[in-house]
Design an enzyme around this catalytic site. Structure first.
Site, PDB file in Angstrom:
ATOM      1  CG  HIS A  43      -0.303   0.112   2.529  1.00 63.26           C
ATOM      2  ND1 HIS A  43       0.095   1.311   3.081  1.00 63.26           N
ATOM      3  CD2 HIS A  43       0.027  -0.837   3.427  1.00 63.26           C
ATOM      4  CE1 HIS A  43       0.634   1.086   4.273  1.00 63.26           C
ATOM      5  NE2 HIS A  43       0.612  -0.207   4.499  1.00 63.26           N
ATOM      6  CB  CYS A  62       0.225  -3.979   5.071  1.00 59.34           C
ATOM      7  SG  CYS A  62      -1.297  -4.924   5.309  1.00 59.34           S
TER       8      CYS A  62
END
Length: 157
Positions: A43, A62
């Protein structure tokens, strides 16, 4: 509605907490989803200064991408319809949109605590996820080899 927080616990939390898309969203303006059992994905981030840190273990698992627009354009593989400028334009117009790749790719996530530097030396990094010991234990085991043959693979000869 008022919520009685005293009655809530990790085992009793019938709510979903979600940050709306936007420029201050912790995931940035774009994320790259791929199937995995850990719900890990790549991301963007509004916290660009984090890329200047030597150790970047500030995420919940992440992976922040330093140049997400370039990555999106490359993955989409269609410079006429998905140039970096067109990806930026699409992001600025959409509040929330899912775009699927025409040609899926394989994603490999590698965790390395040592890498060659190109000059014949090796650079070592902290094992922040404590995985090196399991690798070392595996390397100390006797070598075992087994060939796996695909269904349509027939021996040649």
């Amino acid at each position: 509605n008022n919520i009685d927080f005293d009655k809530l616990s990790p085992g009793n939390f019938p709510y979903m907490v979600r940050q709306e898309p936007g420029p201050k969203n912790a995931l940035g303006r774009i994320k790259f989803m791929f199937p995995n059992k850990h719900l890990v994905y790549l991301h963007d981030t509004p916290s660009r200064s984090l890329f200047n840190k030597a150790e970047r273990t500030t995420s919940s698992g992440c992976i922040r991408v330093e140049k997400p627009i370039s990555l999106a354009a490359e993955l989409l593989g269609d410079p006429m319809n998905w140039s970096e400028a067109k990806v930026e334009e699409r992001i600025s117009k959409a509040s929330n949109e899912t775009v699927k790749l025409n040609n899926p790719i394989t994603v490999f996530l590698m965790y390395w605590t040592s890498v060659p530097d190109g000059d014949g030396d090796v650079r070592f990094f902290s094992d922040v996820y404590s995985r090196d010991q399991a690798v070392l234990d595996g390397l100390r085991q006797p070598f075992k080899f087994s060939a796996v043959r695909a269904e349509n693979d027939t021996p040649q000869g």
